[in-house]
Design an enzyme around this catalytic site. Structure first.
Site, PDB file in Angstrom:
ATOM      1  N   HIS A  77       0.802  -1.220   0.000  1.00 53.70           N
ATOM      2  CA  HIS A  77       0.000   0.000   0.000  1.00 53.70           C
ATOM      3  C   HIS A  77       0.830   1.263   0.000  1.00 53.70           C
ATOM      4  O   HIS A  77       0.584   2.197  -0.736  1.00 53.70           O
ATOM      5  CB  HIS A  77      -0.812   0.041   1.302  1.00 53.70           C
ATOM      6  CG  HIS A  77      -2.172  -0.471   1.095  1.00 53.70           C
ATOM      7  ND1 HIS A  77      -2.976  -0.837   2.129  1.00 53.70           N
ATOM      8  CD2 HIS A  77      -2.863  -0.651  -0.010  1.00 53.70           C
ATOM      9  CE1 HIS A  77      -4.128  -1.233   1.653  1.00 53.70           C
ATOM     10  NE2 HIS A  77      -4.070  -1.144   0.358  1.00 53.70           N
ATOM     11  N   ARG A 127      -3.922  -1.006 -13.921  1.00 51.17           N
ATOM     12  CA  ARG A 127      -3.928  -2.104 -12.944  1.00 51.17           C
ATOM     13  C   ARG A 127      -5.227  -2.028 -12.144  1.00 51.17           C
ATOM     14  O   ARG A 127      -5.280  -1.370 -11.113  1.00 51.17           O
ATOM     15  CB  ARG A 127      -2.729  -1.991 -12.000  1.00 51.17           C
ATOM     16  CG  ARG A 127      -1.375  -2.268 -12.649  1.00 51.17           C
ATOM     17  CD  ARG A 127      -0.272  -2.145 -11.605  1.00 51.17           C
ATOM     18  NE  ARG A 127       0.987  -2.731 -12.023  1.00 51.17           N
ATOM     19  CZ  ARG A 127       2.022  -2.030 -12.497  1.00 51.17           C
ATOM     20  NH1 ARG A 127       1.934  -0.731 -12.614  1.00 51.17           N
ATOM     21  NH2 ARG A 127       3.141  -2.644 -12.848  1.00 51.17           N
ATOM     22  N   ARG A 150      -6.393  -4.173 -17.513  1.00 47.89           N
ATOM     23  CA  ARG A 150      -6.031  -5.546 -17.178  1.00 47.89           C
ATOM     24  C   ARG A 150      -7.079  -6.116 -16.227  1.00 47.89           C
ATOM     25  O   ARG A 150      -7.473  -5.445 -15.269  1.00 47.89           O
ATOM     26  CB  ARG A 150      -4.659  -5.565 -16.522  1.00 47.89           C
ATOM     27  CG  ARG A 150      -4.230  -6.955 -16.125  1.00 47.89           C
ATOM     28  CD  ARG A 150      -2.792  -6.998 -15.709  1.00 47.89           C
ATOM     29  NE  ARG A 150      -2.587  -6.359 -14.426  1.00 47.89           N
ATOM     30  CZ  ARG A 150      -1.393  -6.205 -13.867  1.00 47.89           C
ATOM     31  NH1 ARG A 150      -0.314  -6.624 -14.513  1.00 47.89           N
ATOM     32  NH2 ARG A 150      -1.256  -5.638 -12.697  1.00 47.89           N
ATOM     33  N   GLU A 175       4.382 -12.861 -19.243  1.00 47.91           N
ATOM     34  CA  GLU A 175       5.162 -12.587 -18.035  1.00 47.91           C
ATOM     35  C   GLU A 175       5.673 -13.837 -17.336  1.00 47.91           C
ATOM     36  O   GLU A 175       6.255 -13.745 -16.265  1.00 47.91           O
ATOM     37  CB  GLU A 175       4.404 -11.659 -17.076  1.00 47.91           C
ATOM     38  CG  GLU A 175       2.969 -11.982 -16.831  1.00 47.91           C
ATOM     39  CD  GLU A 175       2.248 -10.920 -15.983  1.00 47.91           C
ATOM     40  OE1 GLU A 175       2.884  -9.988 -15.477  1.00 47.91           O
ATOM     41  OE2 GLU A 175       1.030 -11.068 -15.821  1.00 47.91           O
ATOM     42  N   ASN A 196       8.321  -7.037 -15.331  1.00 50.99           N
ATOM     43  CA  ASN A 196       8.585  -7.209 -13.888  1.00 50.99           C
ATOM     44  C   ASN A 196       8.494  -8.685 -13.507  1.00 50.99           C
ATOM     45  O   ASN A 196       9.385  -9.241 -12.882  1.00 50.99           O
ATOM     46  CB  ASN A 196       7.578  -6.429 -13.040  1.00 50.99           C
ATOM     47  CG  ASN A 196       7.523  -4.964 -13.401  1.00 50.99           C
ATOM     48  OD1 ASN A 196       8.461  -4.449 -13.996  1.00 50.99           O
ATOM     49  ND2 ASN A 196       6.439  -4.308 -13.073  1.00 50.99           N
ATOM     50  N   ASP A 197       7.370  -9.283 -13.884  1.00 47.67           N
ATOM     51  CA  ASP A 197       7.206 -10.700 -13.556  1.00 47.67           C
ATOM     52  C   ASP A 197       8.064 -11.577 -14.456  1.00 47.67           C
ATOM     53  O   ASP A 197       8.593 -12.592 -14.007  1.00 47.67           O
ATOM     54  CB  ASP A 197       5.731 -11.102 -13.667  1.00 47.67           C
ATOM     55  CG  ASP A 197       4.975 -10.755 -12.400  1.00 47.67           C
ATOM     56  OD1 ASP A 197       5.521 -11.030 -11.315  1.00 47.67           O
ATOM     57  OD2 ASP A 197       3.881 -10.183 -12.489  1.00 47.67           O
ATOM     58  N   ARG A 223      10.740 -10.681  -6.881  1.00 48.14           N
ATOM     59  CA  ARG A 223      10.843  -9.245  -7.170  1.00 48.14           C
ATOM     60  C   ARG A 223      10.699  -8.375  -5.924  1.00 48.14           C
ATOM     61  O   ARG A 223      11.013  -7.193  -5.955  1.00 48.14           O
ATOM     62  CB  ARG A 223       9.813  -8.841  -8.234  1.00 48.14           C
ATOM     63  CG  ARG A 223       8.382  -9.020  -7.795  1.00 48.14           C
ATOM     64  CD  ARG A 223       7.418  -8.908  -8.959  1.00 48.14           C
ATOM     65  NE  ARG A 223       6.841  -7.582  -9.080  1.00 48.14           N
ATOM     66  CZ  ARG A 223       5.854  -7.275  -9.902  1.00 48.14           C
ATOM     67  NH1 ARG A 223       5.343  -8.204 -10.709  1.00 48.14           N
ATOM     68  NH2 ARG A 223       5.370  -6.071  -9.964  1.00 48.14           N
ATOM     69  N   CYS A 233       5.039  -3.288 -20.763  1.00 46.72           N
ATOM     70  CA  CYS A 233       4.468  -2.403 -19.755  1.00 46.72           C
ATOM     71  C   CYS A 233       5.068  -2.583 -18.362  1.00 46.72           C
ATOM     72  O   CYS A 233       4.575  -2.039 -17.395  1.00 46.72           O
ATOM     73  CB  CYS A 233       2.948  -2.578 -19.690  1.00 46.72           C
ATOM     74  SG  CYS A 233       2.454  -4.230 -19.221  1.00 46.72           S
TER      75      CYS A 233
HETATM   76  C1  PEP Z   1       4.727  -6.873 -14.870  1.00 47.60           C
HETATM   77  O1  PEP Z   1       4.735  -7.951 -14.274  1.00 47.60           O
HETATM   78  O2  PEP Z   1       5.696  -6.429 -15.514  1.00 47.60           O
HETATM   79  C2  PEP Z   1       3.538  -6.023 -14.822  1.00 47.60           C
HETATM   80  C3  PEP Z   1       3.446  -4.966 -15.590  1.00 47.60           C
HETATM   81  O3  PEP Z   1       2.578  -6.358 -13.937  1.00 47.60           O
HETATM   82  P1  PEP Z   1       2.667  -6.097 -12.361  1.00 47.60           P
HETATM   83  O4  PEP Z   1       3.892  -5.283 -12.103  1.00 47.60           O
HETATM   84  O5  PEP Z   1       1.413  -5.426 -11.981  1.00 47.60           O
HETATM   85  O6  PEP Z   1       2.779  -7.502 -11.849  1.00 47.60           O
HETATM   86 MG    MG Z   2       2.874  -8.815 -13.581  1.00 44.82          MG
END
Ligand code: PEP
Ligand code: MG
Length: 759
Positions: free
Chosen positions: A364, A471, A507, A605, A628-629, A639, A676
């Site tokens: 948060h 998101r 999403r 991802e 990211n994932d 992560r 993204c």
């Molecule tokens: C990602 O995984 O790169 C992504 C954009 O989704 P989130 O960061 O919300 O998992």
């Molecule tokens: Mg993700």
């Protein structure tokens, strides 16, 4: 032995200072191993010597009086090799060296073990004995275990010592103490630490019979009313910073105190005869313990909320006047765990940074910090919270580091960076209204990621050409129940209208992992490999259908909606989701809504989706890479885990190879592909991503101008040549150096430190 170790760790944990901790260690280890001597040498990075810091059995007057170089004595030998040394006759070893007046002469047996914390040599732990004997394997194993277990505690005690300046330990080569955590919001913040503390201690309240139940009940109700009004005030302070969506969080917060929730339980106890303070403390502590036992980070966060509320009420009950804290001009908010209300307590114009011991990039606090644009570092495990207030802090939100009482040179460096940031911000401001192009005029589509309401506003200000990732789970996270179809429709409508006619990619709910809803707990031992994203929503079609219906209805007359599916690992998931979306489309049409079926995309991802990209591209309308994932799953690096943050390298050659594979798969079916994750907004990575052929780069609004500036320094041909040089490289370091050189050659050095996700 385990018991000895457990006790030792507990005692060291409770020690007040580094000196006390070291004294405890040498005393207890000597007793446990029944040796004549136990000594600790600590590595002083300033002098590059191993300082004699604590002993039982040698001349204690020498403590702090001398140090050994790495090429001196058996201690230097252990430190250099970072491995144990076990000798029956120490003096026979070629590197043996006698230190005058230390009293080592009678001792023949020597066992030394290095103390290493996160690859860093902290010192050497030594035991010695008079007998000519080799220590047993068990003894050697014990000393190594003690040393490994204590390393973290010693590092922590050293830091605390450096911070309170009770000794001269230089923790960082630049002077001052440096701590690492997770970068939650980029930027530099320099200011004075302020600790937002709980107001009273629920733990210390005794149980007592109420003298006058009615009066106690009234006191409780009055205290509740005061806390309510405080929190409403906090929400108002944040009014300009947060949209109505985010402010709804405070409603959730207040509802904990309602009669139907904990407030009712407290009142019932008072009516049964317990005095107000006791009733409050008992109810709150019971709920706090319950939440704290939960595996889930989100639910554990609720314990923090309950404790925060409980202590506020108690503060009023105890008639303890709330301290009117006068926050410094530039305040860095420090807390073990930040709550939304603590954030609102410091006037926005004084808040320059946020640091917390717990939390991850998706907690948060991180979400709110990003919405407010305040540099933040979370998950600083070694944070000595109570020692920080009034100390000067530098928050490096680019690299996830904080510096305590920085040396003047270091401070000057960060002040320079901050001034550069401000100048850069001014310089780049005009770019907001211009399109992104390469130096030879070829257009590049830059989109934004949104989550909280404030992001939409920023997206417009910074001239975004579309939303590449909305998101949706963020607004679900800030509530105490699932939003209804109509509530969702209104939310989505705002997003679609704000950016119309540009496309908005929504999403579907991506919960699980470290994003759990308070009202829909998912308890798993391995949540990142568990029930996440599309897996949850396909198992709960009622949630998915409601959301998609709301999206389709919101799209009425606008037609700029795109739907994106998270965490897809199999073609069946795409097919099932498409079927449900088609069903929703038929339903809303029969209810009178018009509008076409929106494009449906898949997030790439996880490694399975990379290998399946061609099939997914054939059956979907577009692909979007969640770097990211993808980085987390390809490299098997959590992560949100600060301990392995160095290994989280989004520019790892394996990630780059995966990106190329995805783009080729999309091309082979003539489908657009965007990216993204955070990588898209990384100035180091963006030129490479454009060269690779991504159709859109989607990033936080704050990164748009920087990326426009960086891309404008390269022609299409230069980008292509850069990519061809980079792709054959074998290590992240080589990739990063090559990109650094390319940016540097174009006078873009000041953008390099903004590359926060590249490792
Ligand atoms: C990602 O995984 O790169 C992504 C954009 O989704 P989130 O960061 O919300 O998992
Ligand atoms: Mg993700």
């Amino acid at each position: 032995m385990l018991e000895v170790l457990r006790r030792l760790i507990q005692d060291v944990n409770d020690a007040d200072s580094l000196e006390d901790a070291l004294a405890l260690i040498v005393g207890q280890v000597r007793a446990a191993m029944q040796t004549d001597v136990c000594t600790i040498y600590l590595h002083d990075k300033g002098s590059q010597k191993l300082i004699f810091r604590a002993t039982e059995g040698l001349n204690s007057e020498k403590v702090g009086q001398f140090g050994l170089r790495f090429d001196e004595g058996l201690v230097g030998w252990v430190a250099t090799r970072e491995e144990p040394l076990n000798l029956d006759d120490a003096s026979a070893h070629p590197q043996f060296q006698l230190v005058e007046g230390l009293g080592e002469e009678p001792f023949n047996a020597f066992l030394g073990a290095p103390i290493v914390h996160q690859r860093d040599l902290l010192g050497v732990l030594v035991v010695q004995q008079g007998d000519h004997r080799r220590f047993s394997e068990d003894e050697e194993a014990f000393l190594i275990t003690v040393s490994a277990q204590l390393a973290g505690l010693i590092a922590h005690a050293e830091l605390a010592g450096a911070i309170s300046q009770t000794n001269s330990v230089a923790v960082d080569a630049d002077g001052g103490a440096r701590l690492s955590g997770i970068a939650a919001c980029s930027g530099i913040g320099i200011g004075t630490a302020a600790w937002v503390s709980p107001h009273a201690d629920l733990q210390t309240v005794p149980s007592r019979q109420a003298a006058d139940r009615r009066a106690e009940l009234k006191a409780f109700r009055d205290a509740l009313a005061s806390v309510r009004s405080d929190i409403q005030q906090v929400a108002e302070n944040l009014e300009d910073e947060l949209g109505p969506e985010d402010r709804a969080l405070f409603g959730v917060y207040l509802s904990i105190l309602d009669d139907s929730a904990l407030g009712g339980e407290v009142a019932a106890l008072i009516k049964a005869g317990e005095w107000a303070q006791g009733a409050l403390s008992q109810v709150m502590l019971r709920h706090i313990r319950h939440f704290e036992r939960m595996e889930h980070s989100y639910l554990r966060e609720r314990a923090v909320d309950v404790r925060d509320l409980g202590t506020r009420v108690l503060g009023y009950l105890q008639d303890a006047d709330r301290r009117d804290v006068d926050y410094p001009e530039a305040t860095v908010l420090v807390a073990e765990e930040l709550t939304a209300s603590a954030l609102g307590e410091i006037p926005r114009d004084r808040l320059v940074g946020i640091v917390s011991m717990r939390g991850s990039a998706n907690s948060h606090t991180a979400i709110l910090a990003r919405a407010m644009g305040i540099p933040a570092v979370v998950g600083v495990e070694d944070l000595p919270v109570k020692r920080l207030p009034d100390q000067q802090l530098v928050v490096d939100g680019y690299n996830g580091r904080i510096y305590v009482n920085p040396h003047v040179d270091l401070l000057a460096r960060f002040e320079g960076l901050l001034a550069e940031d401000e100048a850069l911000f001014e310089e780049l401001a005009p770019l907001a209204t211009q399109p992104a192009t390469t130096s030879d005029g070829s257009a590049v589509a830059l989109w934004v990621n949104t989550g909280v309401a404030a992001d939409v506003q920023r997206a417009r200000e910074f001239g975004a050409e579309g939303v590449g990732l909305y998101r949706t789970e963020v607004s679900f996270l800030l509530r105490d129940r699932f939003p209804s179809e109509e509530e969702q429709r209104q939310l989505y409508r705002e997003q679609l209208e704000a950016l119309h006619p540009s496309p908005v990619t929504m999403r579907t709910l991506d919960i699980g992992g470290d994003k759990a809803l308070p009202y829909f707990p998912i308890e798993e031992s391995n949540p990142f490999l568990g029930w996440r994203g599309i897996r949850v929503t396909l198992d709960h079609p009622e949630i998915f259908l409601t959301q998609v219906r709301a999206m389709l209805k919101a799209n009425e007359g606008l037609h700029n909606l795109r739907i994106l599916l998270p965490m897809v690992t199999a073609i069946d998931e795409l097919r099932s989701a498409k079927e449900l979306i088609l069903r929703c489309h038929d339903e809303v049409k029969s209810e009178g809504f018009t509008g076409p079926l929106p494009p449906i995309g898949v997030m790439i991802e996880v490694p399975a989706a990379v290998y399946l990209a061609s099939a997914l591209a054939e059956e979907a309308d577009f692909l979007s890479v969640g770097s990211n994932d993808l980085t987390q799953y390809l490299l098997a690096v959590d992560r949100g885990n600060a301990r392995v943050a160095d290994l989280y390298q989004a520019l790892h050659p394996a990630v780059l190879a995966a990106l190329m594979h995805i783009i080729e798969a999309a091309r082979s079916h003539n489908k657009p592909v965007s990216i993204c994750g955070e990588l898209a907004g990384d100035p180091r990575a963006a030129p490479l991503l454009v060269a690779m052929g991504f159709d859109q780069l989607s990033m936080n609004a704050g990164s748009l101008s920087v990326i426009k500036r960086v891309l404008s320094a390269f022609s299409r041909d230069e980008l292509k040549a850069l990519m061809e040089t980079l792709l054959p490289l074998r290590s992240t370091q080589e990739v990063v150096s090559c990109l650094d050189a390319a940016l540097s050659a174009r006078g873009l050095d000041s953008f390099l430190r903004r590359g926060e996700s590249t490792g």
